[in-house]
Design an enzyme around this catalytic site. Structure first.
Site, PDB file in Angstrom:
ATOM      1  N   HIS A   1       6.038  -6.270   0.477  1.00 41.54           N
ATOM      2  CA  HIS A   1       6.148  -7.052   0.718  1.00 41.54           C
ATOM      3  C   HIS A   1       7.377  -8.103  -0.259  1.00 41.54           C
ATOM      4  CE1 HIS A   1       2.862  -9.157   3.921  1.00 41.54           C
ATOM      5  NE2 HIS A   1       3.203  -7.842   4.023  1.00 41.54           N
TER       6      HIS A   1
ATOM      7  N   SER B   1      -8.548  -1.455   2.081  1.00 37.47           N
ATOM      8  CA  SER B   1      -8.178  -2.573   2.003  1.00 37.47           C
ATOM      9  C   SER B   1      -8.018  -3.497   1.251  1.00 37.47           C
ATOM     10  CB  SER B   1      -8.446  -2.958   3.871  1.00 37.47           C
ATOM     11  OG  SER B   1      -7.738  -4.372   4.131  1.00 37.47           O
ATOM     12  N   GLY B   2      -7.617  -4.734   0.629  1.00 38.79           N
ATOM     13  CA  GLY B   2      -8.022  -5.567   0.048  1.00 38.79           C
ATOM     14  C   GLY B   2      -8.427  -5.725  -0.829  1.00 38.79           C
TER      15      GLY B   2
ATOM     16  N   SER C   1      -6.508   0.737   4.785  1.00 33.40           N
ATOM     17  CA  SER C   1      -5.408  -0.163   4.170  1.00 33.40           C
ATOM     18  C   SER C   1      -5.350  -0.838   5.921  1.00 33.40           C
ATOM     19  CB  SER C   1      -4.067   0.099   3.823  1.00 33.40           C
ATOM     20  OG  SER C   1      -3.460  -0.343   4.347  1.00 33.40           O
ATOM     21  N   SER C   2      -5.490  -1.726   6.191  1.00 32.60           N
ATOM     22  CA  SER C   2      -5.198  -2.164   7.834  1.00 32.60           C
ATOM     23  C   SER C   2      -3.889  -1.071   8.251  1.00 32.60           C
ATOM     24  CB  SER C   2      -5.271  -3.760   8.498  1.00 32.60           C
ATOM     25  OG  SER C   2      -4.430  -4.570   6.988  1.00 32.60           O
TER      26      SER C   2
ATOM     27  N   ASP D   1      24.091   6.606  -3.003  1.00 34.62           N
ATOM     28  CA  ASP D   1      23.392   7.169  -3.935  1.00 34.62           C
ATOM     29  C   ASP D   1      22.514   7.332  -2.812  1.00 34.62           C
ATOM     30  OD1 ASP D   1      25.081   6.925  -5.740  1.00 34.62           O
ATOM     31  OD2 ASP D   1      24.666   5.921  -6.668  1.00 34.62           O
TER      32      ASP D   1
ATOM     33  N   HIS E   1       4.859   0.516   1.714  1.00 27.06           N
ATOM     34  CA  HIS E   1       4.689  -0.465   2.082  1.00 27.06           C
ATOM     35  C   HIS E   1       4.390  -1.812   0.969  1.00 27.06           C
ATOM     36  CE1 HIS E   1       4.748  -3.621   4.893  1.00 27.06           C
ATOM     37  NE2 HIS E   1       3.079  -4.074   4.829  1.00 27.06           N
TER      38      HIS E   1
ATOM     39  N   TYR F   1      25.023  15.331  -8.881  1.00 31.64           N
ATOM     40  CA  TYR F   1      23.449  14.737  -9.556  1.00 31.64           C
ATOM     41  C   TYR F   1      22.258  15.415 -10.374  1.00 31.64           C
ATOM     42  CZ  TYR F   1      21.730  10.484 -11.375  1.00 31.64           C
ATOM     43  OH  TYR F   1      20.655   9.464 -11.704  1.00 31.64           O
TER      44      TYR F   1
ATOM     45  N   ASN G   1       0.946  -0.917  -0.119  1.00 32.55           N
ATOM     46  CA  ASN G   1      -0.515  -0.494   0.174  1.00 32.55           C
ATOM     47  C   ASN G   1       0.877   1.520  -0.466  1.00 32.55           C
ATOM     48  OD1 ASN G   1       0.476   0.055   2.894  1.00 32.55           O
ATOM     49  ND2 ASN G   1      -0.972  -1.745   2.841  1.00 32.55           N
TER      50      ASN G   1
ATOM     51  N   HIS H   1       8.292  -9.089   9.211  1.00 32.74           N
ATOM     52  CA  HIS H   1       7.058  -8.050   8.565  1.00 32.74           C
ATOM     53  C   HIS H   1       8.002  -7.737   6.910  1.00 32.74           C
ATOM     54  CE1 HIS H   1       3.293  -5.967   9.012  1.00 32.74           C
ATOM     55  NE2 HIS H   1       4.079  -6.446   7.083  1.00 32.74           N
TER      56      HIS H   1
END
Lengths: 231, 231, 231, 231
Positions: free
Chosen positions: D96, D44-45, D73-74, D119, D94, D226, D28, D168
């Site tokens: 996974h 959520s979901g 979102s939870s 960097d 966030h 840069y 999310n 997590h």
């Protein structure tokens, strides 16, 4: 001449490329015409984008060019020896696919750690002996073929249609070019899974001959029951 | 008959293929009709490109073909035993996905190393015992199903809807074919991350039962608060 | 000015991106005009989506901007030193590709474990010495170039057109921008396969000089027989 | 209300998905409106295919829903704490993603092994302490945020805009949603390369503070050179 075979070999080469097993100009597939015994093979050094069916080169089993304006793959003598020595094969594929090449560079056969392997190869996929300096200095590609034949002294090449050339990479074969390419795809998958299996369990042993044969024979031979009956 | 289920099973098989979990003709998904108890399953050995909804085979729970002109998947007896023994499941999926198969070949359960795992599986994903020579020589696919059931003697299959068949590969299930396929996707991701976790920290231990249950129950059961309320 | 070279450099940068070797704004390719000695290079910090041929910056070999409204890549001084010191090169590429960067971060040269490596690089791909604090505090990008030159004191840069900058990542070069990019692609493949080879056989040694030279010289030099004769 | 922010957050979530960092409904992204202080976040979901800009939920910094018909979102309480505690951030992401999650599950910070890391992150990417049973039983997502804040007691979150939540997965942030997503992409790349670096050289040490700062400050802060000057 042999327009169908040339198109077939062209398509098999493209499938090899699309499958991600070869990049740039690497790899090559050949096919043999059952009637004439002539072999069609990828030209040397062409990219897969530029290669067309008319670029496919026709050679006889001794390597004489029968048709085609381009040089055949530099690995042609290896392919031809396999056709001469392994009865009934109609296609040969060669790749530098990542995991199969890693096993070849490690000079280790791919152990049979599971049923995915056994569904396609009835036992370990062997690795050739390293070539001597004399062989390297002579007809190198023929000597590579000879090392493959030697690795199958006690293995039936129709039951294990794949080999790792030491420090080089895999060759696979089959009754057709499509089957040769499929065996290259399977070998890469099996080689990756075997490497991960050892990472997860360094002391793992191969599967039993009973489980291996159960899976191989469920897919191959007269009592096979996988797939649909031939129509 | 059961046109909706056949299309559903066809689509679930294609999703499995598109997700990269299966190549060539490998893998299979089935679905069960809640009313009749009949099961629709992929035919054996067809490529995902050629398979159409009308190729999907309908069988009863004993494996008799009720409709369809092709042989069902050779793994059909395994699927059917899961439907008979695991109450309330509506779909079963089988793959040879790379990392889940590596754990299966290593004959190790997938440990619960993080919340991604716990979001979907309430504990380790078990691995079956190896089959005896007698089981291999008999009704092999049924014996495979029996080994799966045995692995769930102390595990609720609705809380851990996945298993590794030793030396073979994963099966997953769910209330629908879509959920069974999703669980195959999750299992492969979890199996890869667990392998990498051990590479980074060989002595790592599983997460606490409290963290595991916090995540599982945030997504599942009556107090779940992940996702949207059912409409 | 130098519209062809700018388009060539633009396309080479896009090929680098499409090949998956660089993400976001990382990486850069430059090309040198043989007649004028001027160099065209990617502007600093632009995404590959937004970059157009007219954004490519033209600099002379001392780094003075000859044409272009944008800052050139911050790595420009490294590129320019390679053009000044390595005779005959027409293109330079720099990436942070995963496996080559891992070897660079491990501060290890890539060993020559197989013929895929030897087909392109006649020996190990060296890693530079780490820069001193003085070099870091001074003209850093020039010092990076200097470290590369030092790593080739005993290596012919036309025979090993690639280097790993310690703790940083790879640079490759070639007679053209396309060849420089191809060498980046080959290096990443070779770096991955070498890492897996060590995983499968930690005590593996490099291939013999005879096998290495057989493969390198089959593709390069006056007796090469790979590919088609120049037309 | 806040239509531009909702579209921005929607697009950032899709970029996360397209980049391969999240699958299914995982992950999310949220964004904060600088004027009102309100936060827009993924519901959520929902799958990434079905989610539309109008599904994005608007909440205030205490988590009260200001607009939107779906549950946020939870992980919303975690996001909100980061906005309250880390000054000047405009986006939080966030995932996974595979390698970052593996480091989180191994409960190890990602070491700074190279300039690619430096960097973007001026030092190691920290891992949080594990939550106590009390924290797990209470307001879990808020406690997760608290653990992140604690991990930055001695680290400037604008210099290291990323963290691993133990067992997590990663959270990243930035001045905008696009920058938060970019930092997730960079973190995954850096986490993979660091894992491979250790595989190639188990005793490798992190880079020197001088090299780290050279690279970080070449891209960030008042002396950065840069990229292109702000227009």
């Amino acid at each position: 001449m042999l327009e169908d075979l040339k198109r077939d070999v062209w398509e098999a080469n493209l499938t090899l490329h699309r499958s991600g097993l070869v990049i740039l100009t690497w790899g090559n597939v050949s096919g043999r015409d059952a009637d004439s015994g002539l072999v069609a093979i990828k030209p040397s050094g062409l990219t897969y984008d530029e290669m067309q069916p008319e670029h496919i080169v026709i050679v006889d089993l001794e390597g004489n060019i029968v048709e085609g304006g381009l040089r055949p793959s530099s690995d042609t003598p290896t392919h031809l020896l396999l056709y001469r020595e392994f009865e009934g094969i109609g296609g040969v594929a060669h790749t530098h696919s990542t995991y199969a090449t890693a096993w070849a560079q490690a000079r280790r056969p791919v152990p049979c750690y599971g049923t995915t392997h056994a569904d396609h190869f009835r036992g370990v996929v062997p690795v050739t002996e390293e070539l001597t300096e004399e062989a390297l200095a002579g007809d190198y590609e023929l000597a590579t073929g000879r090392a493959i034949i030697d690795a199958f002294a006690d293995i039936d090449p129709t039951e294990v249609p794949a080999v790792l050339v030491a420090s080089h990479g895999p060759f696979t074969w089959g009754t057709s070019t499509a089957e040769a390419v499929r065996n290259s795809i399977v070998l890469e998958q099996v080689a990756q899974t075997a490497a991960l299996t050892e990472m997860l369990s360094p002391e793992v042993s191969g599967i039993s001959p009973q489980l291996r044969d159960k899976h191989f024979l469920r897919k191959h031979g007269k009592d096979a029951y996988y797939g649909q009956p031939a129509r």
